[in-house]
Motif scaffolding. Structure first.
Motif, PDB file in Angstrom:
ATOM      1  N   TYR A 114       0.863  -1.176   0.000  1.00 25.03           N
ATOM      2  CA  TYR A 114       0.000   0.000   0.000  1.00 25.03           C
ATOM      3  C   TYR A 114       0.904   1.232   0.000  1.00 25.03           C
ATOM      4  O   TYR A 114       1.811   1.352   0.827  1.00 25.03           O
ATOM      5  N   ASN A 115       0.645   2.153  -0.928  1.00 27.77           N
ATOM      6  CA  ASN A 115       1.440   3.375  -1.064  1.00 27.77           C
ATOM      7  C   ASN A 115       0.883   4.448  -0.131  1.00 27.77           C
ATOM      8  O   ASN A 115      -0.182   5.006  -0.384  1.00 27.77           O
ATOM      9  N   LEU A 116       1.593   4.704   0.959  1.00 27.35           N
ATOM     10  CA  LEU A 116       1.142   5.681   1.940  1.00 27.35           C
ATOM     11  C   LEU A 116       1.065   7.077   1.323  1.00 27.35           C
ATOM     12  O   LEU A 116       1.982   7.515   0.638  1.00 27.35           O
ATOM     13  N   LYS A 117      -0.031   7.765   1.600  1.00 31.57           N
ATOM     14  CA  LYS A 117      -0.223   9.115   1.081  1.00 31.57           C
ATOM     15  C   LYS A 117      -0.017  10.136   2.190  1.00 31.57           C
ATOM     16  O   LYS A 117      -0.463   9.929   3.325  1.00 31.57           O
ATOM     17  N   SER A 118       0.612  11.225   1.833  1.00 32.23           N
ATOM     18  CA  SER A 118       0.784  12.326   2.769  1.00 32.23           C
ATOM     19  C   SER A 118      -0.342  13.337   2.599  1.00 32.23           C
ATOM     20  O   SER A 118      -0.950  13.443   1.528  1.00 32.23           O
ATOM     21  N   ALA A 119      -0.593  14.083   3.663  1.00 30.18           N
ATOM     22  CA  ALA A 119      -1.405  15.294   3.574  1.00 30.18           C
ATOM     23  C   ALA A 119      -0.464  16.444   3.247  1.00 30.18           C
ATOM     24  O   ALA A 119       0.720  16.411   3.594  1.00 30.18           O
ATOM     25  N   THR A 120      -0.966  17.461   2.569  1.00 35.14           N
ATOM     26  CA  THR A 120      -0.129  18.618   2.250  1.00 35.14           C
ATOM     27  C   THR A 120      -0.959  19.883   2.189  1.00 35.14           C
ATOM     28  O   THR A 120      -2.159  19.831   1.894  1.00 35.14           O
ATOM     29  N   THR A 121      -0.283  21.000   2.446  1.00 35.85           N
ATOM     30  CA  THR A 121      -0.941  22.302   2.339  1.00 35.85           C
ATOM     31  C   THR A 121      -0.511  23.030   1.070  1.00 35.85           C
ATOM     32  O   THR A 121      -0.990  24.141   0.822  1.00 35.85           O
ATOM     33  N   ARG A 122       0.388  22.449   0.300  1.00 34.16           N
ATOM     34  CA  ARG A 122       0.814  23.155  -0.911  1.00 34.16           C
ATOM     35  C   ARG A 122      -0.319  23.150  -1.934  1.00 34.16           C
ATOM     36  O   ARG A 122      -1.174  22.268  -1.924  1.00 34.16           O
ATOM     37  N   PRO A 123      -0.333  24.145  -2.837  1.00 33.80           N
ATOM     38  CA  PRO A 123      -1.400  24.199  -3.841  1.00 33.80           C
ATOM     39  C   PRO A 123      -1.361  22.990  -4.766  1.00 33.80           C
ATOM     40  O   PRO A 123      -0.306  22.404  -5.000  1.00 33.80           O
ATOM     41  N   MET A 124      -2.525  22.622  -5.276  1.00 33.57           N
ATOM     42  CA  MET A 124      -2.599  21.553  -6.265  1.00 33.57           C
ATOM     43  C   MET A 124      -1.911  21.974  -7.561  1.00 33.57           C
ATOM     44  O   MET A 124      -1.964  23.128  -7.946  1.00 33.57           O
ATOM     45  N   ARG A 125      -1.294  21.006  -8.201  1.00 33.84           N
ATOM     46  CA  ARG A 125      -0.726  21.220  -9.524  1.00 33.84           C
ATOM     47  C   ARG A 125      -1.664  20.635 -10.567  1.00 33.84           C
ATOM     48  O   ARG A 125      -2.601  19.891 -10.238  1.00 33.84           O
ATOM     49  N   ASN A 126      -1.425  20.972 -11.820  1.00 37.80           N
ATOM     50  CA  ASN A 126      -2.249  20.437 -12.900  1.00 37.80           C
ATOM     51  C   ASN A 126      -2.249  18.908 -12.869  1.00 37.80           C
ATOM     52  O   ASN A 126      -1.199  18.282 -12.709  1.00 37.80           O
ATOM     53  N   ASN A 183      -7.808  15.858  -4.929  1.00 39.45           N
ATOM     54  CA  ASN A 183      -7.704  15.473  -3.515  1.00 39.45           C
ATOM     55  C   ASN A 183      -7.605  13.951  -3.405  1.00 39.45           C
ATOM     56  O   ASN A 183      -8.447  13.226  -3.908  1.00 39.45           O
ATOM     57  N   GLY A 184      -6.556  13.482  -2.753  1.00 33.10           N
ATOM     58  CA  GLY A 184      -6.304  12.050  -2.650  1.00 33.10           C
ATOM     59  C   GLY A 184      -5.403  11.528  -3.750  1.00 33.10           C
ATOM     60  O   GLY A 184      -5.003  10.361  -3.715  1.00 33.10           O
ATOM     61  N   ASN A 185      -5.059  12.353  -4.727  1.00 33.02           N
ATOM     62  CA  ASN A 185      -4.203  11.929  -5.837  1.00 33.02           C
ATOM     63  C   ASN A 185      -3.244  13.063  -6.218  1.00 33.02           C
ATOM     64  O   ASN A 185      -3.669  14.012  -6.880  1.00 33.02           O
ATOM     65  N   PRO A 186      -1.994  13.048  -5.812  1.00 30.35           N
ATOM     66  CA  PRO A 186      -1.349  11.991  -5.040  1.00 30.35           C
ATOM     67  C   PRO A 186      -1.327  12.275  -3.532  1.00 30.35           C
ATOM     68  O   PRO A 186      -0.773  11.502  -2.769  1.00 30.35           O
ATOM     69  N   TYR A 187      -1.915  13.410  -3.111  1.00 26.68           N
ATOM     70  CA  TYR A 187      -1.907  13.817  -1.706  1.00 26.68           C
ATOM     71  C   TYR A 187      -3.321  14.129  -1.244  1.00 26.68           C
ATOM     72  O   TYR A 187      -4.235  14.336  -2.049  1.00 26.68           O
ATOM     73  N   TYR A 188      -3.473  14.201   0.094  1.00 32.25           N
ATOM     74  CA  TYR A 188      -4.680  14.771   0.679  1.00 32.25           C
ATOM     75  C   TYR A 188      -4.410  16.267   0.845  1.00 32.25           C
ATOM     76  O   TYR A 188      -3.551  16.660   1.628  1.00 32.25           O
ATOM     77  N   PHE A 189      -5.099  17.087   0.078  1.00 34.93           N
ATOM     78  CA  PHE A 189      -4.856  18.526   0.109  1.00 34.93           C
ATOM     79  C   PHE A 189      -5.694  19.171   1.207  1.00 34.93           C
ATOM     80  O   PHE A 189      -6.899  18.913   1.306  1.00 34.93           O
ATOM     81  N   MET A 190      -5.042  20.002   2.018  1.00 36.22           N
ATOM     82  CA  MET A 190      -5.684  20.605   3.181  1.00 36.22           C
ATOM     83  C   MET A 190      -5.274  22.065   3.322  1.00 36.22           C
ATOM     84  O   MET A 190      -4.246  22.487   2.791  1.00 36.22           O
ATOM     85  N   PRO A 214      -0.714  11.242   7.771  1.00 33.58           N
ATOM     86  CA  PRO A 214      -1.656  11.177   8.890  1.00 33.58           C
ATOM     87  C   PRO A 214      -1.601   9.810   9.581  1.00 33.58           C
ATOM     88  O   PRO A 214      -1.453   8.768   8.916  1.00 33.58           O
ATOM     89  N   GLU A 215      -1.703   9.812  10.898  1.00 30.25           N
ATOM     90  CA  GLU A 215      -1.715   8.544  11.623  1.00 30.25           C
ATOM     91  C   GLU A 215      -2.870   7.658  11.175  1.00 30.25           C
ATOM     92  O   GLU A 215      -2.731   6.427  11.102  1.00 30.25           O
ATOM     93  N   THR A 216      -4.002   8.276  10.853  1.00 31.07           N
ATOM     94  CA  THR A 216      -5.159   7.485  10.400  1.00 31.07           C
ATOM     95  C   THR A 216      -4.859   6.765   9.094  1.00 31.07           C
ATOM     96  O   THR A 216      -5.382   5.666   8.846  1.00 31.07           O
ATOM     97  N   GLU A 217      -4.027   7.348   8.246  1.00 36.37           N
ATOM     98  CA  GLU A 217      -3.638   6.729   6.972  1.00 36.37           C
ATOM     99  C   GLU A 217      -2.895   5.422   7.221  1.00 36.37           C
ATOM    100  O   GLU A 217      -3.121   4.416   6.539  1.00 36.37           O
TER     101      GLU A 217
END
Length: 199
Positions: A31-43, A47-54, A87-90
Motif C-alpha cells: 500500500y502506497n502511503l499518502k501524505s497530507a499537504t498544504t501546498r497548492p494543487m498542480r495540474n 484530492n487524494g491523488n497523489p496527496y490529501y490537500f488541506m 496522517p496517523e489514520t492513513e
C-alpha cells in the motif's frame, strides 16, 4: 508469522521512485502511503491523488506520523507554507499490509520508522531503506513544469545524499536506479519472498 515490510523509497525528484512504486512493485503487494499537504494543487492533481490537500488550519489539527515543512527556508509571512505529513489514520487504516513510502529526505523516513517503533509496530514490521541514485535531471525544467513560486529553491534544498542517511542514523539496504533499468537483486528477492507469504 513473518513480518510485514515498510519499504522507504528515498531519493531526489526524478530518480524513478514513483515509477518504481507504480509500475515495478507487484500490483497489490504494497500500500502506497499518502501524505497530507498544504501546498497548492498542480495540474492533473486532485484530492487524494497523489496527496490529501488541506488548509494549514486543517493540517495542524490532525495527528501526524511525519512532519515536513519543505519551503521553510524561503517562507515569508503571508505566503503559503508547504507542509507535508503522513496522517496517523492513513497508517492505521492499512495495518497488516506491506507499505511503501516515497520521500526525498532520509530524516523523514526516520520519522516514520520512529513512529512505528513508538507504537510498538516494529513487532509486526521490518523496515527497508531503498536509495534511488540521482540521475542527470534538470531540476529547473521540473520546477517550471510545476509552475509554483520557489519550487526550484525547494527542490535544491531537499537533498538526498549518503551524508543525509548518516545524519538520520539510517543504513541503506538497497541501492537502485530504475531510470537506467538497474535494480538491486536483494530487493527483488525480498519482494519475491513477500509474494510467497501473501498467496
Amino acid at each position: 508469522m513473518p513480518k510485514n515490510t515498510l519499504l522507504l523509497c528515498t531519493g531526489l525528484s526524478g530518480t524513478g521512485k514513483s515509477y518504481f512504486i507504480q509500475n515495478t512493485l507487484p500490483n497489490g503487494l504494497f500500500y502506497n502511503l499518502k501524505s497530507a499537504t498544504t501546498r497548492p494543487m498542480r495540474n492533473g492533481e486532485s484530492n487524494g491523488n497523489p496527496y490529501y490537500f488541506m488548509t494549514e488550519q486543517q493540517f495542524e489539527l490532525i495527528d501526524l506520523a511525519t512532519y515536513l515543512w519543505v519551503n521553510e527556508a524561503f517562507w515569508t509571512p503571508g505566503t503559503p507554507k508547504w507542509l507535508y505529513g503522513v496522517p496517523e489514520t492513513e497508517i492505521k487504516a492499512h495495518l497488516g499490509q506491506n507499505m511503501v513510502y516515497d520521500v526525498i529526505q532520509p530524516k523523514y523516513a526516520k520519522q516514520l520508522i520512529d513512529w512505528f517503533k513508538k507504537n510498538n509496530l516494529d513487532k509486526h514490521y521490518n523496515f527497508r531503506i531503498a536509495y534511488f541514485l540521482p540521475t542527470d535531471i534538470n531540476l529547473e525544467t521540473a520546477a517550471k513544469r510545476a509552475n509554483m513560486p520557489n519550487d526550484l529553491d525547494v527542490r535544491r534544498a531537499n537533498t538526498c545524499d549518503p551524508i543525509d542517511f548518516l545524519k538520520a542514523g539510517l543504513d541503506i539496504d538497497y541501492i537502485l536506479q530504475p531510470r537506467a533499468n538497474i535494480y538491486n537483486p536483494r530487493l527483488t528477492q525480498h519482494i519475491k519472498n513477500l509474494q510467497k507469504h501473501t498467496r
